[in-house]
Motif scaffolding. Structure first.
Motif, short mmCIF file in Angstrom:
data_model
loop_
_atom_site.label_atom_id
_atom_site.label_comp_id
_atom_site.label_asym_id
_atom_site.label_seq_id
_atom_site.Cartn_x
_atom_site.Cartn_y
_atom_site.Cartn_z
N ASN A 178 0.94 -1.05 0.19
CA ASN A 178 0.14 0.17 0.00
C ASN A 178 0.91 1.37 0.11
OD1 ASN A 178 -2.86 0.58 -0.08
ND2 ASN A 178 -2.76 1.65 2.03
N LEU A 179 1.20 1.82 -1.20
CA LEU A 179 1.88 2.90 -1.26
C LEU A 179 1.40 4.27 -0.69
CD1 LEU A 179 3.27 1.98 -4.96
CD2 LEU A 179 4.31 1.53 -2.83
N ASN A 180 2.38 5.15 -0.38
CA ASN A 180 2.18 6.33 0.01
C ASN A 180 1.26 7.22 -1.18
OD1 ASN A 180 2.94 5.88 2.74
ND2 ASN A 180 4.94 6.33 2.18
N GLU A 181 1.64 7.05 -2.37
CA GLU A 181 1.23 7.80 -3.53
C GLU A 181 0.92 6.99 -4.72
OE1 GLU A 181 4.06 10.59 -4.59
OE2 GLU A 181 5.70 9.08 -5.18
N GLN A 182 0.12 7.30 -5.65
CA GLN A 182 -0.26 6.57 -6.72
C GLN A 182 0.95 6.80 -7.61
OE1 GLN A 182 -4.21 7.82 -8.77
NE2 GLN A 182 -4.41 5.76 -9.49
N VAL A 183 1.26 5.49 -8.25
CA VAL A 183 2.55 5.45 -8.94
C VAL A 183 2.18 5.06 -10.55
CG1 VAL A 183 4.13 5.07 -7.18
CG2 VAL A 183 3.15 3.25 -8.38
N GLY A 184 0.92 4.61 -10.68
CA GLY A 184 0.48 3.99 -12.08
C GLY A 184 0.92 2.59 -11.94
N HIS A 185 -0.06 2.21 -13.29
CA HIS A 185 0.26 0.40 -13.20
C HIS A 185 1.36 0.02 -13.53
CE1 HIS A 185 -0.76 -3.16 -15.66
NE2 HIS A 185 -1.38 -3.20 -14.66
N HIS A 186 2.09 0.40 -14.40
CA HIS A 186 3.50 -0.33 -14.69
C HIS A 186 4.28 -0.25 -13.72
CE1 HIS A 186 2.75 -0.54 -19.43
NE2 HIS A 186 1.71 -1.03 -18.91
N LYS A 187 4.43 0.84 -13.04
CA LYS A 187 5.54 1.10 -12.06
C LYS A 187 4.93 0.31 -10.67
CE LYS A 187 8.14 4.22 -9.34
NZ LYS A 187 8.39 5.65 -9.04
N ALA A 188 3.82 0.06 -10.60
CA ALA A 188 3.01 -0.53 -9.54
C ALA A 188 3.17 -1.95 -9.78
CB ALA A 188 1.83 -0.43 -9.32
N VAL A 189 3.19 -2.73 -10.81
CA VAL A 189 3.42 -3.97 -11.21
C VAL A 189 5.13 -4.46 -11.11
CG1 VAL A 189 3.48 -5.82 -12.96
CG2 VAL A 189 1.83 -4.49 -12.88
N ASP A 190 5.72 -3.37 -11.33
CA ASP A 190 7.23 -3.47 -10.94
C ASP A 190 7.73 -3.55 -9.53
OD1 ASP A 190 7.83 -3.63 -14.00
OD2 ASP A 190 8.90 -1.37 -13.79
N ILE A 191 7.03 -2.75 -8.92
CA ILE A 191 7.25 -2.87 -7.40
C ILE A 191 6.70 -4.39 -6.73
CG2 ILE A 191 6.56 -2.04 -5.17
CD1 ILE A 191 6.26 0.62 -6.72
N MET A 192 5.60 -4.60 -7.20
CA MET A 192 5.24 -5.83 -6.88
C MET A 192 6.04 -7.17 -7.14
SD MET A 192 1.36 -7.50 -7.14
CE MET A 192 1.28 -7.19 -9.19
N TYR A 193 6.37 -7.24 -8.58
CA TYR A 193 7.16 -8.19 -8.99
C TYR A 193 8.61 -8.35 -8.45
CZ TYR A 193 3.99 -9.62 -12.71
OH TYR A 193 3.22 -9.92 -13.68
N SER A 194 9.23 -7.20 -7.98
CA SER A 194 10.48 -7.09 -7.32
C SER A 194 10.41 -7.78 -5.93
CB SER A 194 10.81 -5.62 -6.98
OG SER A 194 10.03 -5.04 -5.72
N GLN A 195 9.19 -8.21 -5.27
CA GLN A 195 9.07 -9.03 -4.24
C GLN A 195 8.88 -10.45 -4.41
OE1 GLN A 195 7.12 -7.45 -0.79
NE2 GLN A 195 7.15 -5.39 -1.36
N VAL A 196 8.67 -10.90 -5.74
CA VAL A 196 8.36 -12.25 -6.00
C VAL A 196 9.58 -13.29 -5.81
CG1 VAL A 196 7.60 -14.08 -7.81
CG2 VAL A 196 6.70 -11.74 -7.36
N LYS A 197 9.54 -14.30 -5.22
CA LYS A 197 10.50 -15.10 -4.85
C LYS A 197 10.48 -16.57 -5.74
CE LYS A 197 11.64 -13.41 -0.25
NZ LYS A 197 10.53 -12.17 -0.36
N THR A 198 9.36 -16.76 -6.25
CA THR A 198 9.05 -18.05 -7.04
C THR A 198 9.54 -17.66 -8.66
OG1 THR A 198 6.94 -17.48 -7.51
CG2 THR A 198 7.25 -18.92 -5.73
N GLN A 199 9.70 -18.92 -9.06
CA GLN A 199 10.12 -18.73 -10.63
C GLN A 199 8.96 -18.21 -11.61
OE1 GLN A 199 11.80 -22.61 -11.91
NE2 GLN A 199 12.16 -21.96 -14.08
#
Length: 229
Positions: free
Chosen positions: A61-82
């Motif tokens: 839950n971010l402090n500001e709206q970043v837009g769809h593509h950046k949001a996905v990048d932030i989310m994917y950066s936490q993925v640990k599975t293949q």
């Protein structure tokens, strides 16, 4: 079904009841190794639904709206599975899922960017377009390729799909692309394509207002907002 090497990644926001339908239709079919969601709209009603249905999941839950593509990048950066099961908050899954078979399809096709799970008859295709769909008797399950339908689309989509984390890393993230079709166009130039199942498993239940397609605001509406609050 237990999916040991798969993370469910969800873009959510402003549609708590649709998110509830999406999760209830999906979570009774697959047990994911991890679940991560990002709410770029930051509304608490949606967050509450996610916490209720995914108590072990990670909510960004971010402090500001970043837009769809950046949001996905932030989310994917936490993925640990293949592998990643990418989804939004407005889809309904009404068929069984065979995750091992889907991953095998991706591993068998080095030109496949992702396996899209949206039903082919859920697309607004004309009869002429439907005739251009290429069906394949692939193993372990039949697939389709739609690249003949359009010169830019069907190289990548943010509709529900399974993809590898490595593809996202190889692309260098989505923030560099303004729109979804630009991601698709970039990958099509590399002779890559989306795979679709001949018999798909989910359909769209939401409107156009989503994290991927935020509501359009006119200049006049923005002006009035600044003047009148």
């Amino acid at each position: 079904m237990k999916a040991c090497n798969l993370t469910l990644c969800l873009t959510i926001g402003r549609r708590p009841e649709l998110l509830r339908q999406t999760l209830q239709s999906l979570l009774d079919k697959v047990e994911f190794a991890d679940i991560i969601a990002i709410n770029d709209f930051r509304d608490e009603e949606t967050n509450q639904v996610f916490r209720e249905l995914c108590p072990q999941g990670t909510l960004i839950n971010l402090n500001e709206q970043v837009g769809h593509h950046k949001a996905v990048d932030i989310m994917y950066s936490q993925v640990k599975t293949q592998y990643i099961f990418h989804c939004e908050d407005d889809w309904f899954f009404d068929q069984p899922l065979y995750i091992d078979q889907y991953i095998q399809l991706l591993e068998n096709d080095e030109k496949a960017t992702a396996l899209c799970l949206r039903k082919l008859n859920d697309f607004p295709h004309s009869l002429e377009e439907k005739e251009k769909i290429q069906f394949q008797e692939t193993q372990p399950i039949a697939t389709a390729i739609l690249t003949n339908l359009h010169e830019q689309w069907y190289g990548y989509t943010f509709n529900p799909h399974i993809t590898s984390l490595q593809l996202w890393k190889d692309i260098g993230g989505f923030s560099q692309f303004k729109k979804e079709r630009h991601v698709s166009r970039y990958l099509r130039k590399k002779n890559m394509h989306n795979l679709f199942l001949k018999e798909n498993i989910c359909q769209h239940i939401g409107g156009e207002d989503s994290i991927a397609n935020p509501p359009k605001t006119t200049f006049w509406a923005k002006f009035k907002g600044k003047i009148f609050g």
